[in-house]
Design a protein around this motif. Sequence first.
Motif, PDB file in Angstrom:
ATOM      1  N   UNK A   1      -0.359  13.179  -1.806  1.00  0.00           N
ATOM      2  CA  UNK A   1      -1.349  13.448  -2.841  1.00  0.00           C
ATOM      3  C   UNK A   1      -2.736  13.219  -2.246  1.00  0.00           C
ATOM      4  N   UNK A   2      -3.672  14.069  -2.602  1.00  0.00           N
ATOM      5  CA  UNK A   2      -5.041  13.883  -2.112  1.00  0.00           C
ATOM      6  C   UNK A   2      -5.577  12.520  -2.530  1.00  0.00           C
ATOM      7  N   UNK A   3      -5.041  12.009  -3.643  1.00  0.00           N
ATOM      8  CA  UNK A   3      -5.458  10.685  -4.107  1.00  0.00           C
ATOM      9  C   UNK A   3      -5.102   9.589  -3.130  1.00  0.00           C
TER      10      UNK A   3
ATOM     11  N   UNK B   1       0.838  -1.189   0.000  1.00  0.00           N
ATOM     12  CA  UNK B   1       0.000   0.000   0.000  1.00  0.00           C
ATOM     13  C   UNK B   1       0.879   1.248   0.000  1.00  0.00           C
ATOM     14  N   UNK B   2       0.306   2.401  -0.325  1.00  0.00           N
ATOM     15  CA  UNK B   2       1.046   3.661  -0.278  1.00  0.00           C
ATOM     16  C   UNK B   2       1.694   3.825   1.089  1.00  0.00           C
ATOM     17  N   UNK B   3       2.917   4.327   1.102  1.00  0.00           N
ATOM     18  CA  UNK B   3       3.746   4.577   2.295  1.00  0.00           C
ATOM     19  C   UNK B   3       4.328   3.299   2.896  1.00  0.00           C
TER      20      UNK B   3
ATOM     21  N   UNK C   1       2.141   7.701   8.782  1.00  0.00           N
ATOM     22  CA  UNK C   1       3.109   8.091   7.741  1.00  0.00           C
ATOM     23  C   UNK C   1       2.541   9.178   6.833  1.00  0.00           C
ATOM     24  N   UNK C   2       1.251   9.093   6.542  1.00  0.00           N
ATOM     25  CA  UNK C   2       0.628  10.150   5.743  1.00  0.00           C
ATOM     26  C   UNK C   2       0.620  11.477   6.511  1.00  0.00           C
ATOM     27  N   UNK C   3       0.376  11.399   7.816  1.00  0.00           N
ATOM     28  CA  UNK C   3       0.417  12.607   8.640  1.00  0.00           C
ATOM     29  C   UNK C   3       1.801  13.237   8.629  1.00  0.00           C
ATOM     30  N   UNK C   4       2.856  12.384   8.696  1.00  0.00           N
ATOM     31  CA  UNK C   4       4.225  12.915   8.668  1.00  0.00           C
ATOM     32  C   UNK C   4       4.508  13.626   7.350  1.00  0.00           C
TER      33      UNK C   4
ATOM     34  N   UNK D   1      -7.624   6.476  -2.043  1.00  0.00           N
ATOM     35  CA  UNK D   1      -7.278   5.057  -2.085  1.00  0.00           C
ATOM     36  C   UNK D   1      -7.325   4.444  -0.688  1.00  0.00           C
ATOM     37  N   UNK D   2      -6.983   5.227   0.321  1.00  0.00           N
ATOM     38  CA  UNK D   2      -7.024   4.743   1.700  1.00  0.00           C
ATOM     39  C   UNK D   2      -8.446   4.341   2.096  1.00  0.00           C
ATOM     40  N   UNK D   3      -9.422   5.071   1.571  1.00  0.00           N
ATOM     41  CA  UNK D   3     -10.820   4.738   1.868  1.00  0.00           C
ATOM     42  C   UNK D   3     -11.212   3.375   1.312  1.00  0.00           C
ATOM     43  N   UNK D   4     -10.399   2.851   0.392  1.00  0.00           N
ATOM     44  CA  UNK D   4     -10.662   1.541  -0.211  1.00  0.00           C
ATOM     45  C   UNK D   4      -9.753   0.469   0.381  1.00  0.00           C
ATOM     46  N   UNK D   5      -9.237   0.727   1.569  1.00  0.00           N
ATOM     47  CA  UNK D   5      -8.257  -0.160   2.220  1.00  0.00           C
ATOM     48  C   UNK D   5      -8.713  -1.616   2.236  1.00  0.00           C
TER      49      UNK D   5
END
Length: 292
Positions: free
Chosen positions: A209-211, A66-68, A194-197, A215-219
């Motif tokens: 990215x706002x994207x 996943x991202x991060x 990590x996104x907060x950092x 995508x996180x909402x589709x975890x």
Amino acid sequence: MKKIKSKSYRVEEEVRLSALPTKEDFGESDKKLKKYLEKIRVKLGKFQDVMYAHDKYSVLICLQGMDTAGKDSLIREVFKDFNVRGVQVHSFKVPTELERSHDYLWRHYIALPPKGKFGVFNRTHYENVLVTRVHPSYILGEHIPGIHSVDDIDEAFWEKRFRQINDFEQHLAENGTIIFKFFLHLSKEEQRQRLLRRLELQEKNWKFSAGDLKERNLWDTYQKCYEEAINKTSKAHAPWYVIPADTKEAARVIVAEILLEELSRYTDVVEPELDEETKANIEEYKRQLESE
């Protein structure tokens, strides 16, 4: 530090990602883990040097997560002691117009490492059964015969795509490519941190990215798709390894140790011997050079 065994992370039977750990620190400090990694990556770099001279195998390392999840930094740290000509890294983004004019595996095939080299795919051909499965409308851009709308993309379509990927990887393995597939298993909470950092640290703002939030909402959907892809495509010739990724330093050590352990099994990878004529005349060649 306890011995890391590749079997502990290799997928050999059906797995449930929710039941697998996302954190591993071995009870060691980050400093000690970094020192341990340094020793492993030097050995990996030496293996690649010999593999280049041997000229029979290549190594393909597939990284998904996943991202991060830490793919970029893992690549930077694990392969730091390689000869720069011995490792090639490809990051696959949204397909270009040229790439979409070919089948979905084409752009991955032409990026494969030649014999003697390591190739790292940062995101891989598995995006074609992950992102496209979460967003099936993307498939329409591939202009596949018989696929006119999302309604045409059924379970049989995905089963066929899993078969194609398995066939692709088997073909590579049978022709000398050693395949490793690593899923960096990140917890949803660690991704949030990590996104907060990325938002809090100015030097990391560019990574956000706002994207990422969309995508996180589709975890949960992504986790289900990853789980199915891993279970359907982890084979003896191209195994998946699920790597706890909440601690970056530990994840890097695990990946490096698995690579070293498994590659050490290739005892036929040795430096080639000189031909008899050259060996017989070594002293003469030395004399000629020394007398110049």
